[in-house]
Scaffold this motif. Structure first.
Motif, PDB file in Angstrom:
ATOM      1  N   MET A 176       0.822  -1.201   0.000  1.00 27.85           N
ATOM      2  CA  MET A 176       0.000   0.000   0.000  1.00 27.85           C
ATOM      3  C   MET A 176       0.864   1.261   0.000  1.00 27.85           C
ATOM      4  N   GLN A 177       1.860   1.267   0.892  1.00 24.81           N
ATOM      5  CA  GLN A 177       2.621   2.489   1.116  1.00 24.81           C
ATOM      6  C   GLN A 177       3.517   2.869  -0.047  1.00 24.81           C
ATOM      7  N   ARG A 178       3.885   1.918  -0.886  1.00 23.75           N
ATOM      8  CA  ARG A 178       4.658   2.259  -2.076  1.00 23.75           C
ATOM      9  C   ARG A 178       3.842   3.164  -2.998  1.00 23.75           C
ATOM     10  N   ASP A 179       2.540   2.986  -3.003  1.00 21.58           N
ATOM     11  CA  ASP A 179       1.676   3.887  -3.776  1.00 21.58           C
ATOM     12  C   ASP A 179       1.489   5.210  -3.045  1.00 21.58           C
ATOM     13  N   PHE A 180       1.278   5.164  -1.738  1.00 20.37           N
ATOM     14  CA  PHE A 180       1.035   6.388  -0.969  1.00 20.37           C
ATOM     15  C   PHE A 180       2.201   7.366  -1.103  1.00 20.37           C
ATOM     16  N   MET A 181       3.429   6.868  -1.003  1.00 23.75           N
ATOM     17  CA  MET A 181       4.597   7.746  -0.928  1.00 23.75           C
ATOM     18  C   MET A 181       4.861   8.482  -2.238  1.00 23.75           C
ATOM     19  N   LYS A 182       4.370   7.938  -3.357  1.00 23.26           N
ATOM     20  CA  LYS A 182       4.621   8.559  -4.662  1.00 23.26           C
ATOM     21  C   LYS A 182       3.476   9.445  -5.142  1.00 23.26           C
ATOM     22  N   ASP A 183       2.371   9.441  -4.433  1.00 20.46           N
ATOM     23  CA  ASP A 183       1.146  10.084  -4.911  1.00 20.46           C
ATOM     24  C   ASP A 183       1.033  11.512  -4.378  1.00 20.46           C
ATOM     25  N   GLU A 184       1.165  12.500  -5.253  1.00 20.81           N
ATOM     26  CA  GLU A 184       1.120  13.899  -4.835  1.00 20.81           C
ATOM     27  C   GLU A 184      -0.279  14.350  -4.420  1.00 20.81           C
ATOM     28  N   ARG A 185      -1.278  13.507  -4.647  1.00 26.77           N
ATOM     29  CA  ARG A 185      -2.641  13.831  -4.186  1.00 26.77           C
ATOM     30  C   ARG A 185      -2.802  13.545  -2.691  1.00 26.77           C
ATOM     31  N   HIS A 197       8.870   4.238   6.146  1.00 22.12           N
ATOM     32  CA  HIS A 197       8.542   2.850   6.467  1.00 22.12           C
ATOM     33  C   HIS A 197       8.945   1.913   5.346  1.00 22.12           C
ATOM     34  N   VAL A 198       8.682   2.278   4.103  1.00 21.79           N
ATOM     35  CA  VAL A 198       9.027   1.423   2.967  1.00 21.79           C
ATOM     36  C   VAL A 198      10.532   1.208   2.882  1.00 21.79           C
ATOM     37  N   LEU A 199      11.313   2.286   3.004  1.00 20.31           N
ATOM     38  CA  LEU A 199      12.764   2.180   2.855  1.00 20.31           C
ATOM     39  C   LEU A 199      13.394   1.343   3.964  1.00 20.31           C
ATOM     40  N   GLU A 200      12.933   1.518   5.194  1.00 22.12           N
ATOM     41  CA  GLU A 200      13.528   0.754   6.290  1.00 22.12           C
ATOM     42  C   GLU A 200      12.991  -0.668   6.350  1.00 22.12           C
ATOM     43  N   GLU A 201      11.733  -0.849   5.980  1.00 25.84           N
ATOM     44  CA  GLU A 201      11.167  -2.198   6.020  1.00 25.84           C
ATOM     45  C   GLU A 201      11.744  -3.102   4.944  1.00 25.84           C
ATOM     46  N   ALA A 202      12.335  -2.524   3.903  1.00 23.42           N
ATOM     47  CA  ALA A 202      12.961  -3.363   2.879  1.00 23.42           C
ATOM     48  C   ALA A 202      14.035  -4.251   3.507  1.00 23.42           C
ATOM     49  N   ARG A 203      14.781  -3.697   4.477  1.00 20.70           N
ATOM     50  CA  ARG A 203      15.791  -4.493   5.185  1.00 20.70           C
ATOM     51  C   ARG A 203      15.129  -5.555   6.057  1.00 20.70           C
ATOM     52  N   HIS A 204      14.059  -5.165   6.736  1.00 20.63           N
ATOM     53  CA  HIS A 204      13.380  -6.099   7.636  1.00 20.63           C
ATOM     54  C   HIS A 204      12.765  -7.262   6.867  1.00 20.63           C
ATOM     55  N   ILE A 205      12.198  -6.953   5.712  1.00 20.09           N
ATOM     56  CA  ILE A 205      11.573  -8.002   4.899  1.00 20.09           C
ATOM     57  C   ILE A 205      12.630  -8.977   4.392  1.00 20.09           C
ATOM     58  N   ARG A 206      13.782  -8.452   3.973  1.00 18.46           N
ATOM     59  CA  ARG A 206      14.877  -9.324   3.520  1.00 18.46           C
ATOM     60  C   ARG A 206      15.326 -10.242   4.655  1.00 18.46           C
TER      61      ARG A 206
END
Length: 303
Positions: A176-185, A197-206
């Motif tokens: 969900m958040q990958r869409d939220f972070m890029k959406d200027e609306r 959250h997306v950038l830091e969770e990438a490490r956690h998911i790995r």
């Protein structure tokens, strides 16, 4: 009929090697939400709480009838509901990680990254709480029954199912958040919170993905069956908890009609299924999809 084991599970690297890389990544790029997010910035009246296409009512007749003000208000409540469930699960995740490393060698990089992840999750939890507070939203969280079950279930969070459940829940937020972070609306606060959250969770998911692979090596069919149901149950309850039904009343909508239209919203179902494809591919490769677990995934539109 017994489901066959997968021919080949996803490859994993050495546990310490993975932890060293992830610790180096954490040292290079980590965030302090109290500094990175402008908590004092105005909340624009015309910005959505989340990407409108992720609203549970987007694509329904009710959505078409709503004013822009109503749509903005609904998505703020939906964003607060999503964040509150993320916060709840972060707390369960921290408990699991601390229990898992309690008896391990604290000099190991694996344990040190786990502790680094706990520190990240502490900041994320405060960040989610602060975002809901800034928007003036209720503190939603999961349904009280699910909240109590989480307290009990957290005590049995062990092995592959613990890491698979963590990874799955984080992947759901991530999609969900990958869409939220890029959406200027979308509200600036939501965008910044989502980006962190997306950038830091990438490490956690790995970290979690590789640990699932290690802990399922040579797993028996009986153990896989248990792991499948356990993981699917977590995903089911997390997905069911994402949007509390009282968001509709709190947004000033006809609650019964909103719930009925959300329940039958094909657009939302398709969005979840498409966005969750990567997660389901990994779970299938790992042998964690099969038997009764498929029923639960279908009920939350991931299959």
């Amino acid at each position: 009929m017994t489901t066959a084991l997968p021919a080949q599970r996803p490859a994993v690297s050495d546990r310490e090697e993975t932890a060293r890389r992830l610790l180096a990544s954490s040292a290079r790029k980590s965030y302090d939400p109290m500094i990175e997010v402008d908590w004092e910035a105005p909340v624009p009246a015309d910005k959505f709480g989340l990407t409108p296409e992720w609203s549970t009512l987007y694509g329904t007749k009710l959505w078409d009838e709503m004013t822009l003000e109503q749509k903005v208000e609904l998505t703020k409540h939906e964003a607060a509901s999503v964040s509150s469930v993320g916060l709840w699960f972060e707390i369960l995740l921290m408990q699991m990680l601390l229990r898992d490393v309690y008896g391990r060698d604290k000099h190991s990089r694996h344990v040190q990254f786990a502790l680094t992840e706990v520190a990240d999750e502490c900041r994320h939890s405060v960040m989610f709480a602060r975002a809901g507070e800034r928007f003036g939203m209720p503190s939603y969280g999961p349904h009280p029954v699910i909240h109590k079950l989480g307290r009990i279930w957290g005590n049995f969070f062990r092995g592959a199912n613990a890491y698979a459940s963590v990874m799955a829940a984080e992947e759901i937020l991530d999609m969900m958040q990958r869409d939220f972070m890029k959406d200027e609306r979308v509200q600036p606060i939501t965008r910044t919170v989502s980006k962190i959250h997306v950038l830091e969770e990438a490490r956690h998911i790995r970290f979690a993905r590789e640990e699932v692979g290690r802990r399922l090596q040579d797993a028996s069919r009986a153990r896989l069956a248990v792991e499948r149901v356990s993981t699917a149950a977590v995903v089911y309850f997390v997905m069911k908890s994402m949007i509390r039904k009282d968001v509709y009343a709190n947004a000033g909508l006809d609650t019964e009609r909103a719930i009925a239209e959300a329940k039958n919203n094909q657009h939302y179902k398709d969005t979840v299924r498409k966005s969750g494809a990567k997660l389901m591919h990994f779970l299938t490769e790992s042998g964690l999809v099969g038997g009764p677990s498929k029923i639960l995934y279908k009920k939350v539109n991931l299959l």
